[in-house]
Design an enzyme around this catalytic site. Structure first.
Site, mmCIF file in Angstrom:
data_model
loop_
_atom_site.group_PDB
_atom_site.id
_atom_site.type_symbol
_atom_site.label_atom_id
_atom_site.label_comp_id
_atom_site.label_asym_id
_atom_site.label_seq_id
_atom_site.Cartn_x
_atom_site.Cartn_y
_atom_site.Cartn_z
ATOM 1 N N TYR A 112 4.514 -10.537 -12.432
ATOM 2 C CA TYR A 112 3.173 -9.940 -12.056
ATOM 3 C C TYR A 112 2.220 -11.041 -11.471
ATOM 4 O O TYR A 112 1.502 -10.762 -10.573
ATOM 5 C CB TYR A 112 2.640 -9.426 -13.494
ATOM 6 C CG TYR A 112 1.229 -8.696 -13.218
ATOM 7 C CD1 TYR A 112 1.237 -7.633 -12.727
ATOM 8 C CD2 TYR A 112 -0.078 -9.406 -13.753
ATOM 9 C CE1 TYR A 112 -0.237 -6.968 -12.681
ATOM 10 C CE2 TYR A 112 -1.058 -8.735 -13.438
ATOM 11 C CZ TYR A 112 -1.182 -7.642 -12.902
ATOM 12 O OH TYR A 112 -2.548 -6.952 -12.741
ATOM 13 N N GLY B 77 -2.778 4.633 -5.803
ATOM 14 C CA GLY B 77 -2.856 4.710 -7.399
ATOM 15 C C GLY B 77 -4.098 5.435 -7.850
ATOM 16 O O GLY B 77 -4.828 5.101 -8.515
ATOM 17 N N ALA B 78 -4.616 6.430 -6.992
ATOM 18 C CA ALA B 78 -5.907 6.956 -7.086
ATOM 19 C C ALA B 78 -5.852 7.914 -8.423
ATOM 20 O O ALA B 78 -7.082 8.544 -8.831
ATOM 21 C CB ALA B 78 -6.138 7.791 -5.965
HETATM 22 N N1 LIG Z 1 -6.846 -2.951 -15.760
HETATM 23 C C1 LIG Z 1 -6.905 -4.327 -15.496
HETATM 24 O O1 LIG Z 1 -7.166 -5.017 -16.847
HETATM 25 C C2 LIG Z 1 -6.591 -4.920 -14.393
HETATM 26 C C3 LIG Z 1 -6.690 -6.384 -14.376
HETATM 27 C C4 LIG Z 1 -6.372 -7.033 -13.060
HETATM 28 C C5 LIG Z 1 -5.858 -6.366 -12.171
HETATM 29 N N2 LIG Z 1 -5.647 -4.913 -12.284
HETATM 30 C C6 LIG Z 1 -5.243 -4.367 -11.244
HETATM 31 O O2 LIG Z 1 -5.840 -2.999 -10.690
HETATM 32 C C7 LIG Z 1 -5.086 -2.076 -9.948
HETATM 33 C C8 LIG Z 1 -5.030 -0.833 -10.717
HETATM 34 O O3 LIG Z 1 -4.609 -0.896 -11.988
HETATM 35 P P1 LIG Z 1 -5.173 0.042 -13.381
HETATM 36 O O4 LIG Z 1 -5.648 -1.094 -14.239
HETATM 37 O O5 LIG Z 1 -6.134 0.964 -12.609
HETATM 38 O O6 LIG Z 1 -3.764 0.489 -13.816
HETATM 39 P P2 LIG Z 1 -3.491 2.164 -13.934
HETATM 40 O O7 LIG Z 1 -4.351 2.853 -14.904
HETATM 41 O O8 LIG Z 1 -1.897 1.876 -14.687
HETATM 42 O O9 LIG Z 1 -3.232 2.606 -12.458
HETATM 43 C C9 LIG Z 1 -2.209 2.195 -11.770
HETATM 44 C C10 LIG Z 1 -1.910 3.293 -10.636
HETATM 45 O O10 LIG Z 1 -1.122 2.758 -9.785
HETATM 46 C C11 LIG Z 1 0.001 3.962 -9.561
HETATM 47 N N3 LIG Z 1 1.241 3.278 -9.525
HETATM 48 C C12 LIG Z 1 2.222 2.447 -9.999
HETATM 49 N N4 LIG Z 1 3.163 2.261 -9.446
HETATM 50 C C13 LIG Z 1 3.245 3.055 -8.299
HETATM 51 C C14 LIG Z 1 4.318 3.293 -7.273
HETATM 52 N N5 LIG Z 1 5.298 2.676 -7.373
HETATM 53 N N6 LIG Z 1 3.830 3.853 -6.471
HETATM 54 C C15 LIG Z 1 2.511 4.632 -5.999
HETATM 55 N N7 LIG Z 1 1.612 4.606 -7.032
HETATM 56 C C16 LIG Z 1 1.955 3.588 -8.324
HETATM 57 C C17 LIG Z 1 -0.144 4.499 -10.957
HETATM 58 O O11 LIG Z 1 0.440 5.818 -10.657
HETATM 59 P P3 LIG Z 1 1.100 6.404 -12.200
HETATM 60 O O12 LIG Z 1 -0.125 7.032 -12.983
HETATM 61 O O13 LIG Z 1 2.210 7.604 -11.760
HETATM 62 O O14 LIG Z 1 1.949 5.505 -12.800
HETATM 63 C C18 LIG Z 1 -1.614 4.443 -11.269
HETATM 64 O O15 LIG Z 1 -2.145 5.634 -10.615
HETATM 65 C C19 LIG Z 1 -3.547 -2.695 -10.207
HETATM 66 O O16 LIG Z 1 -3.462 -3.080 -8.641
HETATM 67 C C20 LIG Z 1 -3.638 -3.862 -11.235
HETATM 68 O O17 LIG Z 1 -2.681 -4.847 -10.970
HETATM 69 C C21 LIG Z 1 -6.164 -4.346 -13.374
#
Ligand SMILES: NC(=O)c1ccc[n+]([C@@H]2O[C@H](COP(=O)([O-])OP(=O)(O)OC[C@H]3O[C@@H](n4cnc5c(N)ncnc54)[C@H](OP(=O)(O)O)[C@@H]3O)[C@@H](O)[C@H]2O)c1
Length: 303
Positions: free
Chosen positions: A164, A12-13
């Site tokens: 989730y 998810g880079a």
């Molecule tokens: N942001 C917050 O407040 C928060 C809080 C707690 C935990 N987290 C955790 O932080 C991590 C990163 O999330 P983020 O907040 O940066 O969200 P984000 O901006 O939506 O990034 C998520 C990344 O994961 C990729 N992804 C999703 N489904 C996938 C799949 N089936 N196969 C491969 N890649 C996939 C997405 O790709 P696409 O761009 O193609 O969708 C995107 O690159 C997650 O594990 C999330 O649960 C975030």
């Protein structure tokens, strides 16, 4: 990439926290393999990383973590090109507000956030040099704290929010259990877990605009940037001053932002039988076993 480069993979880079983690690792001199599901988004993100870090050495590998065959293909593609992996950041994740399953009928968040990373780690761990600097980092969430693992109904009755939390608890239980098994096998590489606090990333894109704005109003003052949200991952990956099994996150109000420090766990994490059961269920669901000897801690409780 020169032969001496350290190699990292970030799932998810292309967006949010994974993007900023890629920036941090590239700045630290790593060759970063960006594991993404969309080739277009991956190429665009790669170009943006290079704009910010002129010296960045980057590659892309495609993976859909919700699909076990795709994870196997990703690991195969990586192995065809690289003979080692120093840091694996299991970052990719989704948050859903309605019930969805993958093609195999498995709840989509459990499949993507946990099972895909379980399999990916199992398929790559033998490439990770057994050194203290080698890291496997699992991304959890504050949402893990109110969760449990619904072994008898992993779809959580179709409740997206509950599923989730379950998936993010699974990520933490996996990170902890992997570290215990590595220690039991006398390994030096470290498995650590982190949570990023709260940041306005793509994670909330599946929410309707009205819902998202309402939620933002409630929590906006607690949120930090994606770059700050990536700090726990970068600390876990890069600091010499960490131990296997550590769990890091922001320590400010509601643990949503603020300076980095130890994070608190759901007490379920002390029940090693739950972690052990999740491990067995994950092995069954992915059809993989880890290629190192470890003990099954199922009957013990952490003291
Ligand atoms: N942001 C917050 O407040 C928060 C809080 C707690 C935990 N987290 C955790 O932080 C991590 C990163 O999330 P983020 O907040 O940066 O969200 P984000 O901006 O939506 O990034 C998520 C990344 O994961 C990729 N992804 C999703 N489904 C996938 C799949 N089936 N196969 C491969 N890649 C996939 C997405 O790709 P696409 O761009 O193609 O969708 C995107 O690159 C997650 O594990 C999330 O649960 C975030």
């Amino acid at each position: 990439m020169n032969a001496a480069s350290k190699i990292a993979m970030v799932t998810g880079a292309n967006n949010g926290i994974g993007f900023e983690t890629t920036i941090g690792l590239a700045e630290a001199g790593f060759h970063v393999v960006m594991a993404c599901r969309s080739p277009e988004k991956a190429e665009a993100a790669k170009a943006k990383v290079s704009e910010r870090v002129a010296s960045a050495s980057l590659d892309i590998v495609l993976v859909d973590l919700s699909d076990l065959a795709s994870v196997r293909a990703c690991a195969g593609a990586f192995r065809a090109q690289y003979s080692k992996l120093d840091v694996l950041i299991n970052n990719a994740g989704i948050l859903l507000y309605s019930a969805q399953s993958n093609a195999a009928g498995v709840e989509l968040q459990f499949a993507t956030n946990h099972l895909g990373h379980f399999l990916l780690t199992a398929l790559l761990i033998d490439l990770i040099p057994d050194e203290p600097a080698s890291r496997i980092v699992s991304l959890s969430s504050i949402a893990h704290k109110a969760a449990s693992i619904h072994f008898d109904d992993l779809s959580c009755g179709g409740d997206g929010g509950t599923a989730y939390g379950q998936s993010k608890l699974a990520c933490l239980l996996f990170g902890d259990e992997l570290d215990r098994r590595l220690r039991a096998a006398g390994r030096q590489m470290k498995s650590l877990s982190v949570h990023p606090g709260g940041s306005d990333s793509g994670l909330f894109d599946s929410m309707g605009d009205a819902e998202r704005n309402a939620m933002k109003k409630q929590v906006e003052q607690f949120l930090h940037s994606n770059a700050d949200a990536a700090k726990p991952s970068l600390h876990a990956a890069l600091s010499a001053d960490v131990a296997g099994g550590d769990f890091y996150g922001p320590t400010g109000p509601q643990e949503m932002s603020g300076s980095l420090g130890p994070a608190s766990r759901n007490p379920i994490c002390n029940d090693l039988a739950v972690a052990s059961r999740l491990w067995r269920v994950s092995e069954q669901m992915t059809g993989v076993t880890f290629a190192f000897q470890g003990t099954d801690n199922g009957s013990r409780k952490r003291v």
